[in-house]
Enzyme design. Sequence first.
Site, PDB file in Angstrom:
ATOM      1  N   THR A  26       0.974  -1.093   0.005  1.00 22.17           N
ATOM      2  CA  THR A  26      -0.107  -0.088  -0.009  1.00 22.17           C
ATOM      3  C   THR A  26       1.065   1.323  -0.325  1.00 22.17           C
ATOM      4  OG1 THR A  26      -1.514   1.349   1.273  1.00 22.17           O
ATOM      5  CG2 THR A  26      -0.185  -0.475   2.490  1.00 22.17           C
ATOM      6  N   ASP A  27       0.289   2.509  -0.482  1.00 18.82           N
ATOM      7  CA  ASP A  27       1.030   3.747  -0.228  1.00 18.82           C
ATOM      8  C   ASP A  27       1.068   4.040   0.997  1.00 18.82           C
ATOM      9  OD1 ASP A  27      -1.657   4.525   0.082  1.00 18.82           O
ATOM     10  OD2 ASP A  27      -1.963   5.885  -1.397  1.00 18.82           O
ATOM     11  N   GLU A  28       0.449   3.617   1.891  1.00 19.71           N
ATOM     12  CA  GLU A  28       0.596   4.167   3.380  1.00 19.71           C
ATOM     13  C   GLU A  28       1.774   3.750   3.984  1.00 19.71           C
ATOM     14  OE1 GLU A  28      -2.707   3.783   5.972  1.00 19.71           O
ATOM     15  OE2 GLU A  28      -4.289   3.762   4.577  1.00 19.71           O
ATOM     16  N   TYR A  53      -1.341  -0.541  11.375  1.00 17.36           N
ATOM     17  CA  TYR A  53      -1.585  -1.004   9.917  1.00 17.36           C
ATOM     18  C   TYR A  53      -0.462  -0.716   8.995  1.00 17.36           C
ATOM     19  CZ  TYR A  53      -3.197  -1.243   5.170  1.00 17.36           C
ATOM     20  OH  TYR A  53      -3.373  -1.716   3.961  1.00 17.36           O
ATOM     21  N   LYS A 107       2.425  -3.318   7.222  1.00 13.31           N
ATOM     22  CA  LYS A 107       2.497  -3.533   5.788  1.00 13.31           C
ATOM     23  C   LYS A 107       4.110  -3.246   5.611  1.00 13.31           C
ATOM     24  CE  LYS A 107      -0.273  -4.452   3.285  1.00 13.31           C
ATOM     25  NZ  LYS A 107      -0.688  -5.753   2.751  1.00 13.31           N
ATOM     26  N   PRO A 159     -20.258  10.174   9.118  1.00 12.46           N
ATOM     27  CA  PRO A 159     -19.032  10.600  10.136  1.00 12.46           C
ATOM     28  C   PRO A 159     -17.977  10.985   9.390  1.00 12.46           C
ATOM     29  CG  PRO A 159     -19.260   8.522  10.492  1.00 12.46           C
ATOM     30  CD  PRO A 159     -20.217   8.768   9.376  1.00 12.46           C
ATOM     31  N   GLY A 208      -3.418   9.957  14.732  1.00 13.75           N
ATOM     32  CA  GLY A 208      -2.088   9.866  13.742  1.00 13.75           C
ATOM     33  C   GLY A 208      -2.581   9.932  12.477  1.00 13.75           C
TER      34      GLY A 208
HETATM   35  P1  NAD Z   1     -10.158  -6.907   2.936  1.00 20.91           P
HETATM   36  O1  NAD Z   1      -9.996  -6.371   4.399  1.00 20.91           O
HETATM   37  O2  NAD Z   1     -11.393  -6.129   2.387  1.00 20.91           O
HETATM   38  O3  NAD Z   1      -9.787  -8.429   2.612  1.00 20.91           O
HETATM   39  C1  NAD Z   1      -9.053  -8.963   3.447  1.00 20.91           C
HETATM   40  C2  NAD Z   1      -9.144 -10.604   3.221  1.00 20.91           C
HETATM   41  O4  NAD Z   1      -7.868 -11.198   3.851  1.00 20.91           O
HETATM   42  C3  NAD Z   1     -10.269 -11.211   3.773  1.00 20.91           C
HETATM   43  O5  NAD Z   1     -10.835 -11.864   2.915  1.00 20.91           O
HETATM   44  C4  NAD Z   1     -10.047 -11.726   5.128  1.00 20.91           C
HETATM   45  O6  NAD Z   1     -10.865 -12.861   5.438  1.00 20.91           O
HETATM   46  C5  NAD Z   1      -8.542 -12.352   4.590  1.00 20.91           C
HETATM   47  N1  NAD Z   1      -7.725 -12.545   5.751  1.00 20.91           N
HETATM   48  C6  NAD Z   1      -7.340 -11.649   6.787  1.00 20.91           C
HETATM   49  N2  NAD Z   1      -6.578 -12.663   7.363  1.00 20.91           N
HETATM   50  C7  NAD Z   1      -6.228 -13.601   7.258  1.00 20.91           C
HETATM   51  C8  NAD Z   1      -5.421 -14.742   7.244  1.00 20.91           C
HETATM   52  N3  NAD Z   1      -4.578 -14.494   8.516  1.00 20.91           N
HETATM   53  N4  NAD Z   1      -5.199 -15.624   6.687  1.00 20.91           N
HETATM   54  C9  NAD Z   1      -6.033 -16.038   5.420  1.00 20.91           C
HETATM   55  N5  NAD Z   1      -6.818 -14.850   5.108  1.00 20.91           N
HETATM   56  C10 NAD Z   1      -6.998 -13.602   6.085  1.00 20.91           C
HETATM   57  O7  NAD Z   1      -8.673  -5.947   2.190  1.00 20.91           O
HETATM   58  P2  NAD Z   1      -8.645  -5.154   0.939  1.00 20.91           P
HETATM   59  O8  NAD Z   1      -9.247  -3.940   1.022  1.00 20.91           O
HETATM   60  O9  NAD Z   1      -9.232  -6.402  -0.023  1.00 20.91           O
HETATM   61  O10 NAD Z   1      -7.132  -5.435   0.650  1.00 20.91           O
HETATM   62  C11 NAD Z   1      -6.356  -6.392   0.224  1.00 20.91           C
HETATM   63  C12 NAD Z   1      -4.995  -6.042   0.371  1.00 20.91           C
HETATM   64  O11 NAD Z   1      -4.638  -4.958  -0.391  1.00 20.91           O
HETATM   65  C13 NAD Z   1      -4.427  -5.796   1.797  1.00 20.91           C
HETATM   66  O12 NAD Z   1      -3.080  -6.708   1.781  1.00 20.91           O
HETATM   67  C14 NAD Z   1      -4.491  -4.411   1.819  1.00 20.91           C
HETATM   68  O13 NAD Z   1      -3.226  -4.137   2.694  1.00 20.91           O
HETATM   69  C15 NAD Z   1      -3.814  -3.914   0.422  1.00 20.91           C
HETATM   70  N6  NAD Z   1      -4.403  -2.759  -0.170  1.00 20.91           N
HETATM   71  C16 NAD Z   1      -5.630  -2.276   0.108  1.00 20.91           C
HETATM   72  C17 NAD Z   1      -5.962  -1.148  -0.444  1.00 20.91           C
HETATM   73  C18 NAD Z   1      -7.259  -0.415  -0.220  1.00 20.91           C
HETATM   74  O14 NAD Z   1      -7.635   0.518  -0.725  1.00 20.91           O
HETATM   75  N7  NAD Z   1      -8.487  -1.431   0.145  1.00 20.91           N
HETATM   76  C19 NAD Z   1      -5.071  -0.220  -1.030  1.00 20.91           C
HETATM   77  C20 NAD Z   1      -3.686  -0.710  -1.136  1.00 20.91           C
HETATM   78  C21 NAD Z   1      -3.545  -1.913  -0.877  1.00 20.91           C
HETATM   79  O1  TDX Z   2     -15.974   6.976   8.909  1.00 20.19           O
HETATM   80  C1  TDX Z   2     -14.999   7.457   8.404  1.00 20.19           C
HETATM   81  N1  TDX Z   2     -14.711   8.587   8.286  1.00 20.19           N
HETATM   82  C2  TDX Z   2     -13.673   9.256   7.789  1.00 20.19           C
HETATM   83  O2  TDX Z   2     -13.522  10.522   7.570  1.00 20.19           O
HETATM   84  C3  TDX Z   2     -13.956   6.719   7.929  1.00 20.19           C
HETATM   85  C4  TDX Z   2     -14.122   5.130   7.753  1.00 20.19           C
HETATM   86  C5  TDX Z   2     -12.945   7.040   7.096  1.00 20.19           C
HETATM   87  N2  TDX Z   2     -12.791   8.565   7.059  1.00 20.19           N
HETATM   88  C6  TDX Z   2     -11.602   9.149   6.495  1.00 20.19           C
HETATM   89  C7  TDX Z   2     -10.181   8.427   7.048  1.00 20.19           C
HETATM   90  C8  TDX Z   2      -9.179   8.718   5.806  1.00 20.19           C
HETATM   91  O3  TDX Z   2      -8.968  10.069   5.604  1.00 20.19           O
HETATM   92  O4  TDX Z   2     -11.412   8.785   5.064  1.00 20.19           O
HETATM   93  C9  TDX Z   2     -10.376   8.461   4.703  1.00 20.19           C
HETATM   94  C10 TDX Z   2     -10.197   6.996   4.065  1.00 20.19           C
HETATM   95  O5  TDX Z   2     -10.410   6.237   5.331  1.00 20.19           O
HETATM   96  P1  TDX Z   2     -10.380   4.478   4.891  1.00 20.19           P
HETATM   97  O6  TDX Z   2     -11.387   4.129   3.921  1.00 20.19           O
HETATM   98  O7  TDX Z   2     -10.357   4.043   6.432  1.00 20.19           O
HETATM   99  O8  TDX Z   2      -8.811   4.381   4.147  1.00 20.19           O
HETATM  100  P2  TDX Z   2      -7.428   4.664   4.546  1.00 20.19           P
HETATM  101  O9  TDX Z   2      -7.243   4.726   6.046  1.00 20.19           O
HETATM  102  O10 TDX Z   2      -7.109   5.740   3.651  1.00 20.19           O
HETATM  103  O11 TDX Z   2      -6.857   3.318   4.409  1.00 20.19           O
HETATM  104  C11 TDX Z   2      -7.126   2.353   3.045  1.00 20.19           C
HETATM  105  O12 TDX Z   2      -6.404   2.840   1.828  1.00 20.19           O
HETATM  106  C12 TDX Z   2      -4.909   2.176   1.893  1.00 20.19           C
HETATM  107  C13 TDX Z   2      -7.178   1.054   3.295  1.00 20.19           C
HETATM  108  O13 TDX Z   2      -8.469   0.862   4.483  1.00 20.19           O
HETATM  109  C14 TDX Z   2      -6.149   0.523   3.212  1.00 20.19           C
HETATM  110  O14 TDX Z   2      -6.129  -0.966   3.619  1.00 20.19           O
HETATM  111  C15 TDX Z   2      -5.174   0.781   2.137  1.00 20.19           C
HETATM  112  O15 TDX Z   2      -3.865   0.232   2.483  1.00 20.19           O
END
Ligand code: NAD
Ligand code: TDX
Length: 342
Positions: A125-127, A153, A157, A208, A278
């Site tokens: 992730t970019d985080e 988190y 990563k 929220p 944070g």
């Molecule tokens: P998600 O939370 O929707 O899905 C995670 C999946 O992993 C779930 O199906 C869960 O059951 C499974 N899982 C969790 N722990 C496990 C374990 N110990 N063993 C096997 N399976 C397990 O997450 P997502 O948003 O689909 O993200 C997927 C990947 O992409 C993650 O590695 C996340 O860090 C990365 N990522 C997400 C975003 C985003 O915006 N969502 C952006 C960049 C990178």
């Molecule tokens: O209720 C909310 N109100 C709010 O203001 C929630 C859930 C989020 N937010 C804000 C926090 C962040 O600035 O919105 C932004 C996005 O929040 P999230 O959807 O929780 O994403 P973020 O924290 O940016 O992280 C996501 O992008 C990078 C994914 O959850 C990560 O898995 C990925 O790595």
Amino acid sequence: MKHLVTGGAGFIGSNYIFYLLKKYPNDEIVCLDKLTYAGNLSTLESVLDLPNFKFVKGDICDRDLVYKLVEEEMPDVIVNFAAESHVDRSIEDPSLFLNTNIVGTSVLMDAARKYGIKRFHQVSTDEVYGDLPLDRPDLLFHEDTPLHTSSPYSSSKAGADLLVMAYHRTFGLPVTISRCSNNYGPYQFPEKLIPLMIAKALNDEKLPVYGDGANVRDWLYVEDHCEAIDLICRKGKVGEVYNVGGHNERNNLTIVKLILKELGKSEDLITFVVDRKGHDRRYAIDPTKIHNELGWLPKTSFENGIKETIKWYLDNKDWWKTIMSGEYQNYYQKMYLDKGRV
Ligand code: NAD
Ligand code: TDX
């Protein structure tokens, strides 16, 4: 090609499975997922019975299970999506994140080493780069930007990314890493900003917004991320990191207002709440490398992608309503074990 996709019952992993099966109908896919609260097997319902798809319920930290699975299946590639992925949850309980995100990744890589798997791809992730100031729009994250994390988190990563590169250097494991910006699209769990706000607006509940709502994220449609990962797995250079993003920065308040407008709801539903601890201010990815080396460019504009996404949540209310009620957690028993699919 045979793929072992971990975390495939989650948001991006499931979209990746659909992407692969559409583009390469003859590829084989094994999905390993623990089905945590974030994994929803009903998402994969349309592919569960395909002869070239197999679902295995299990934990990536379970060494015996992972070794046995990799030895039996001998995939060409392991793509690791499995993770604890929600920043707010990591602030409540960091330890779970360290275990799955770091230890789990090392178990998968040990299996990849032991059985000589030709590629291990880590979905990062970019985080991991930390955040950027709002008043310096010229600054972007490059692949060589130092890792500088803010939350448990993102630290977990980043820890995994360091281990992945160490396995490459020390053991010669053929690895690649992608670091993507915020994804949105179908099947995203309604705890993340966009699906949460859609669901709340449709229920006429308060939306929220953390802090002042000025935090910026760089949004990418999930299918574009899937295409990038597939390209990296097939054509990416071993030992390399690829940033993935679409130059699409928006602040949170703009996104929330856009959702309300699309749904014909009042901005009075917005409520400013206490800020995330944070809280990263701004993310912005420079995707030049993946464009120049692999020819990748995002195909879906934010204007179209967000409309598609809102439409998807309107058309699939059952999917997110069963999540919000907790009902989806019975799905594995009802639709999988009881039907003898294991
Ligand atoms: P998600 O939370 O929707 O899905 C995670 C999946 O992993 C779930 O199906 C869960 O059951 C499974 N899982 C969790 N722990 C496990 C374990 N110990 N063993 C096997 N399976 C397990 O997450 P997502 O948003 O689909 O993200 C997927 C990947 O992409 C993650 O590695 C996340 O860090 C990365 N990522 C997400 C975003 C985003 O915006 N969502 C952006 C960049 C990178
Ligand atoms: O209720 C909310 N109100 C709010 O203001 C929630 C859930 C989020 N937010 C804000 C926090 C962040 O600035 O919105 C932004 C996005 O929040 P999230 O959807 O929780 O994403 P973020 O924290 O940016 O992280 C996501 O992008 C990078 C994914 O959850 C990560 O898995 C990925 O790595």
